[in-house]
Write a protein that holds these residues in place. Structure first.
Motif, mmCIF file in Angstrom:
data_model
loop_
_atom_site.group_PDB
_atom_site.id
_atom_site.type_symbol
_atom_site.label_atom_id
_atom_site.label_comp_id
_atom_site.label_asym_id
_atom_site.label_seq_id
_atom_site.Cartn_x
_atom_site.Cartn_y
_atom_site.Cartn_z
ATOM 1 N N ALA A 108 0.886 -1.132 0.031
ATOM 2 C CA ALA A 108 0.027 0.060 -0.020
ATOM 3 C C ALA A 108 0.903 1.465 0.083
ATOM 4 C CB ALA A 108 -0.941 0.009 1.336
ATOM 5 N N THR A 109 0.318 2.218 -0.504
ATOM 6 C CA THR A 109 0.947 3.671 -0.492
ATOM 7 C C THR A 109 -0.077 4.556 0.008
ATOM 8 O OG1 THR A 109 0.224 4.046 -2.900
ATOM 9 C CG2 THR A 109 2.458 3.109 -2.646
ATOM 10 N N MET A 110 0.577 5.534 0.696
ATOM 11 C CA MET A 110 -0.228 6.730 1.372
ATOM 12 C C MET A 110 0.511 7.887 0.707
ATOM 13 S SD MET A 110 -2.745 7.729 2.882
ATOM 14 C CE MET A 110 -3.473 6.682 3.870
ATOM 15 N N PRO A 111 -0.171 8.597 -0.205
ATOM 16 C CA PRO A 111 -1.508 8.835 -0.469
ATOM 17 C C PRO A 111 -1.599 7.771 -1.828
ATOM 18 C CG PRO A 111 -0.587 10.655 -1.113
ATOM 19 C CD PRO A 111 0.386 10.119 -0.359
ATOM 20 N N CYS A 112 -0.559 7.897 -2.701
ATOM 21 C CA CYS A 112 -0.542 6.990 -3.936
ATOM 22 C C CYS A 112 0.715 6.452 -4.486
ATOM 23 C CB CYS A 112 -1.221 8.299 -5.014
ATOM 24 S SG CYS A 112 0.146 9.633 -4.891
ATOM 25 N N ILE A 113 0.619 5.735 -5.539
ATOM 26 C CA ILE A 113 1.648 5.067 -6.294
ATOM 27 C C ILE A 113 2.894 6.122 -6.445
ATOM 28 C CG2 ILE A 113 0.836 5.050 -8.505
ATOM 29 C CD1 ILE A 113 2.982 2.013 -6.839
ATOM 30 N N GLU A 114 2.300 7.273 -6.747
ATOM 31 C CA GLU A 114 3.344 8.162 -7.379
ATOM 32 C C GLU A 114 4.408 8.446 -5.997
ATOM 33 O OE1 GLU A 114 0.333 8.356 -10.424
ATOM 34 O OE2 GLU A 114 0.367 8.484 -8.122
ATOM 35 N N TYR A 115 4.130 8.259 -4.937
ATOM 36 C CA TYR A 115 4.855 8.526 -3.746
ATOM 37 C C TYR A 115 6.111 7.469 -3.792
ATOM 38 C CZ TYR A 115 6.970 9.035 0.766
ATOM 39 O OH TYR A 115 8.052 9.039 1.737
ATOM 40 N N TRP A 116 5.738 6.106 -4.265
ATOM 41 C CA TRP A 116 6.693 4.937 -4.413
ATOM 42 C C TRP A 116 7.715 5.630 -5.795
ATOM 43 C CZ3 TRP A 116 9.475 1.249 -2.620
ATOM 44 C CH2 TRP A 116 10.199 0.494 -3.641
ATOM 45 N N PHE A 117 7.212 6.113 -6.775
ATOM 46 C CA PHE A 117 7.921 6.641 -7.733
ATOM 47 C C PHE A 117 9.092 7.730 -7.290
ATOM 48 C CE2 PHE A 117 4.186 5.843 -10.985
ATOM 49 C CZ PHE A 117 4.537 4.422 -10.699
ATOM 50 N N LEU A 118 8.466 8.569 -6.465
ATOM 51 C CA LEU A 118 9.154 9.781 -5.983
ATOM 52 C C LEU A 118 10.264 9.307 -5.113
ATOM 53 C CD1 LEU A 118 9.339 13.037 -5.708
ATOM 54 C CD2 LEU A 118 7.628 12.697 -3.417
ATOM 55 N N ILE A 119 9.946 8.557 -4.182
ATOM 56 C CA ILE A 119 11.224 8.038 -3.352
ATOM 57 C C ILE A 119 12.234 7.331 -4.016
ATOM 58 C CG2 ILE A 119 9.796 8.315 -1.267
ATOM 59 C CD1 ILE A 119 9.723 5.182 -1.104
ATOM 60 N N HIS A 120 12.319 6.998 -5.313
ATOM 61 C CA HIS A 120 13.474 6.466 -5.931
ATOM 62 C C HIS A 120 14.459 7.443 -6.026
ATOM 63 C CE1 HIS A 120 10.760 3.176 -7.212
ATOM 64 N NE2 HIS A 120 11.920 2.625 -7.778
ATOM 65 N N ASN A 121 14.128 8.843 -6.171
ATOM 66 C CA ASN A 121 15.038 9.898 -6.441
ATOM 67 C C ASN A 121 15.308 10.984 -5.460
ATOM 68 O OD1 ASN A 121 16.346 9.004 -9.157
ATOM 69 N ND2 ASN A 121 13.880 9.337 -9.678
ATOM 70 N N LYS A 122 14.243 10.756 -4.312
ATOM 71 C CA LYS A 122 14.100 11.789 -3.221
ATOM 72 C C LYS A 122 13.654 11.072 -2.063
ATOM 73 C CE LYS A 122 13.021 15.815 -5.991
ATOM 74 N NZ LYS A 122 12.165 17.115 -6.133
ATOM 75 N N GLN A 123 14.456 11.364 -1.057
ATOM 76 C CA GLN A 123 14.011 10.912 0.397
ATOM 77 C C GLN A 123 13.281 12.004 0.991
ATOM 78 O OE1 GLN A 123 16.890 8.498 2.272
ATOM 79 N NE2 GLN A 123 17.027 7.533 0.644
ATOM 80 N N ILE A 124 11.967 11.917 1.138
ATOM 81 C CA ILE A 124 11.185 13.277 1.532
ATOM 82 C C ILE A 124 10.208 12.796 2.663
ATOM 83 C CG2 ILE A 124 9.460 12.502 -0.377
ATOM 84 C CD1 ILE A 124 9.400 15.883 -0.834
ATOM 85 N N ASN A 125 10.396 13.416 3.898
ATOM 86 C CA ASN A 125 9.710 12.997 5.012
ATOM 87 C C ASN A 125 8.685 14.106 5.390
ATOM 88 O OD1 ASN A 125 8.708 11.743 7.206
ATOM 89 N ND2 ASN A 125 10.510 12.477 8.225
ATOM 90 N N ARG A 126 7.561 14.029 4.594
ATOM 91 C CA ARG A 126 6.331 15.069 4.690
ATOM 92 C C ARG A 126 4.990 14.238 4.490
ATOM 93 N NH1 ARG A 126 5.305 18.651 -0.567
ATOM 94 N NH2 ARG A 126 3.344 18.630 0.646
ATOM 95 N N PHE A 127 4.171 14.902 4.757
ATOM 96 C CA PHE A 127 2.737 14.638 4.779
ATOM 97 C C PHE A 127 2.236 15.129 3.400
ATOM 98 C CE2 PHE A 127 -1.904 15.561 4.621
ATOM 99 C CZ PHE A 127 -2.233 14.071 5.060
ATOM 100 N N PHE A 128 1.767 14.271 2.506
ATOM 101 C CA PHE A 128 1.132 14.807 0.994
ATOM 102 C C PHE A 128 -0.358 14.349 1.234
ATOM 103 C CE2 PHE A 128 5.575 13.858 -0.512
ATOM 104 C CZ PHE A 128 5.803 14.844 -1.107
#
Length: 129
Positions: free
Chosen positions: A38-58
């Motif tokens: 599961a992803t919160m909020p969406c699959i694009e978050y999984w795509f995002l963390i391939h290149n950025k480590q981002i610790n925030r609420f979307f």
């Protein structure tokens, strides 16, 4: 069997989505042959963390996609985009899979109080060495 799901609709009060997620979570807990990714909020978050480590609420997929566009400028959340663009080329640039390894490590160690993903479970039985 793996089940990939976005959890934003359940979080945002969609009762049908909430019931569906609860049933999937129960199945995941009770069945060793079923894994909920599961992803919160969406699959694009999984795509995002391939290149950025981002610790925030979307709050929603639009916020994630806005951030993702800084890494994948032409990304579009459509079936047409996924069929006609090489998303893998953006996510797996290095031949040693360093982007994927980074996403897996980050997802495993990232707290669930912000946006998060358990997509790393797809790779638990695969060696990336």
């Amino acid at each position: 069997m793996y089940c990939l799901v976005d959890k934003d609709k359940a979080r945002d009060g969609d009762n049908t989505a909430k019931i569906y997620i609860e049933k999937l979570e129960k199945l995941d807990n009770e069945n060793d042959k079923f894994t909920l990714c599961a992803t919160m909020p969406c699959i694009e978050y999984w795509f995002l963390i391939h290149n950025k480590q981002i610790n925030r609420f979307f709050a929603n997929d639009k916020e994630v996609i806005k951030e993702l566009l800084t890494s994948i400028p032409n990304y579009d959340k459509t079936e047409k985009y996924l069929k006609t663009n090489d998303l893998e080329a953006h996510l797996l640039k290095a031949p040693d899979y360093s982007e994927l390894k980074r996403a897996i490590t980050y997802a495993k160690n990232h707290p669930h109080d912000a946006s998060h993903s358990s997509m790393h479970q797809l790779f638990k039985d695969i060696s990336l060495n």
